[in-house]
Write an enzyme that holds these catalytic residues in place. Structure first.
Site, PDB file in Angstrom:
ATOM      1  N   ASP A 292       0.728  -1.252   0.008  1.00 20.41           N
ATOM      2  CA  ASP A 292       0.037  -0.053  -0.088  1.00 20.41           C
ATOM      3  C   ASP A 292       0.864   1.213   0.222  1.00 20.41           C
ATOM      4  O   ASP A 292       1.449   1.523   0.935  1.00 20.41           O
ATOM      5  CB  ASP A 292      -0.925   0.051   1.102  1.00 20.41           C
ATOM      6  CG  ASP A 292      -1.946   1.021   1.038  1.00 20.41           C
ATOM      7  OD1 ASP A 292      -1.951   2.090   0.461  1.00 20.41           O
ATOM      8  OD2 ASP A 292      -3.247   0.902   1.785  1.00 20.41           O
ATOM      9  N   ARG A 294      -0.293   4.356  -0.246  1.00 22.35           N
ATOM     10  CA  ARG A 294      -1.005   5.517  -0.145  1.00 22.35           C
ATOM     11  C   ARG A 294      -0.373   6.446   1.265  1.00 22.35           C
ATOM     12  O   ARG A 294       0.038   5.791   1.885  1.00 22.35           O
ATOM     13  CB  ARG A 294      -2.494   5.222   0.138  1.00 22.35           C
ATOM     14  CG  ARG A 294      -3.310   4.815  -0.992  1.00 22.35           C
ATOM     15  CD  ARG A 294      -4.732   4.141  -0.567  1.00 22.35           C
ATOM     16  NE  ARG A 294      -4.581   3.099   0.286  1.00 22.35           N
ATOM     17  CZ  ARG A 294      -5.679   2.450   0.697  1.00 22.35           C
ATOM     18  NH1 ARG A 294      -6.928   2.770   0.376  1.00 22.35           N
ATOM     19  NH2 ARG A 294      -5.656   1.364   1.418  1.00 22.35           N
TER      20      ARG A 294
END
Length: 360
Positions: A292, A294
């Site tokens: 991930d 983000r």
């Protein structure tokens, strides 16, 4: 006072240059040129070689693991570029699309001596440009002169590596009647570094002194707009807004971090790898990304700017809760969002639960 671009603006320029295939000069203990492999062409590869010196093809440790290359620098590997390597070979190292049809790419010799900050800054720029995380790096003793002669953007490696979250500025907000609530309002926020804008959908008039029903929703073109069955994003978006409409108040942050922060093109590359049998996490790793990528600090920043200090967070992801709390936004309650499972995304959701800790 000066009209010159500041550090943030120079980094934005460098990011844009790499997307167009233009090299940038990165200053540091070992200054040199950086080119993104994804946008590289044969002419610039030969022009880089003509400068002399040892060129390295830098990939992340995730991609290096797939390539069976030693990542002596920890988070990345500097692969010595063979003298006879052509553009096709270089891009095959970076792009896993042909890994199964052409598995033998080595043996690859990786560097273990010298400062890796130039390479690390290059990977950081490529990721922020939503390109494959692979760059060509050429240290040069006269890098500054080459940059001046070739009219290249120059940035500091330290500035790239130490770059803080770019401040977000509110641009405009306006009333938007929605099917879930006629009392809808859309707020637009723009980062100073020229990256993607982010949005906040405010339902009703939430009390700033109480925990607001909130969701951090990452943009998903395929799920939100096309109704893709490969993920649960579209149903989550609709269900979150519907619940806010039912309660009469809430705020949904629509963050432009497609594909868990890797961008739509790389997300489609991950989908192609999933068609080869890899799960969502394995696909990201083969591309060279983490599970991930983000940055949930963006969501916390928007919430604070809107006057919210506490939330009832609509999420199945414990990482979002930890990140909000770490950024000073209290999470008074986790509100589950259990929607959207189907025959096409069952394995995807199982992987999110098993490998990413989602509470499903």
């Amino acid at each position: 006072m000066s009209l010159k671009p500041d550090v943030t603006e120079l980094i934005a320029r460098a990011r844009a240059d790499l997307r167009m295939g233009v090299p940038v000069m990165v200053k540091g203990p070992a200054s040199g040129l950086v080119l993104a492999v994804e946008t590289l062409d044969a002419d610039r590869l030969e022009a880089l070689r003509a400068l002399g010196g040892a060129i390295s093809l830098v990939v992340t440790s995730r991609r290096a693991e797939t390539l069976k290359a030693r990542a002596y620098d920890g988070d990345l590997a500097r692969i010595a570029l063979p003298d006879d390597a052509n553009l096709r070979w270089v891009q095959a190292i970076a792009d896993p699309a042909g890994d199964l049809s052409n598995p033998m790419k080595g043996p690859l010799a990786t560097m273990r001596d010298g400062d890796a900050s130039l390479a690390r800054a290059g990977i950081g720029l490529a990721k922020s440009a939503r390109l494959l995380p692979a760059v060509l790096v050429l240290p040069l003793p006269d890098a500054a002169k080459v940059a001046t002669d070739e009219n290249l953007t120059a940035v500091s490696a330290a500035a790239v590596l130490d770059a803080a979250l770019s401040p977000l500025q509110p641009v405009i907000s306006a009333r938007v009647p929605l099917s879930v609530s006629e009392a809808g309002r859309l707020h637009v926020f723009r980062p100073d570094d020229g990256a993607e804008e982010h949005y906040a959908v405010e339902i009703g008039q939430p009390d700033r002194n109480k925990p607001v029903l909130a969701r951090l929703h990452s943009a998903c073109f395929t799920g939100d707009l096309l109704g893709s069955l490969k993920c649960d994003c579209g149903p989550q978006l609709k269900a979150a807004l519907a619940q806010m409409g039912q309660e009469g108040a809430g705020v949904l942050l629509y963050l432009n971090q497609e594909g868990r922060g890797i961008g739509l093109a790389n997300k489609m590359r991950a989908y192609a790898l999933q068609d080869q049998g890899f799960d969502t996490v394995e696909a990201n790793h083969r591309l060279g990304f983490e599970d991930d990528e983000r940055d949930f600090r963006i969501g916390a920043d928007i919430l604070r700017r809107m006057g919210f200090g506490s939330v009832r967070l609509l999420t199945n992801n414990p990482a979002k809760i930890a990140r909000m709390q770490g950024c000073g936004v209290a999470v008074a309650e986790r509100v589950p969002l259990m929607v959207g499972e189907n025959a096409h995304n069952h394995a995807y959701l199982a992987t999110k639960a098993a490998k990413s800790g989602h509470l499903l």
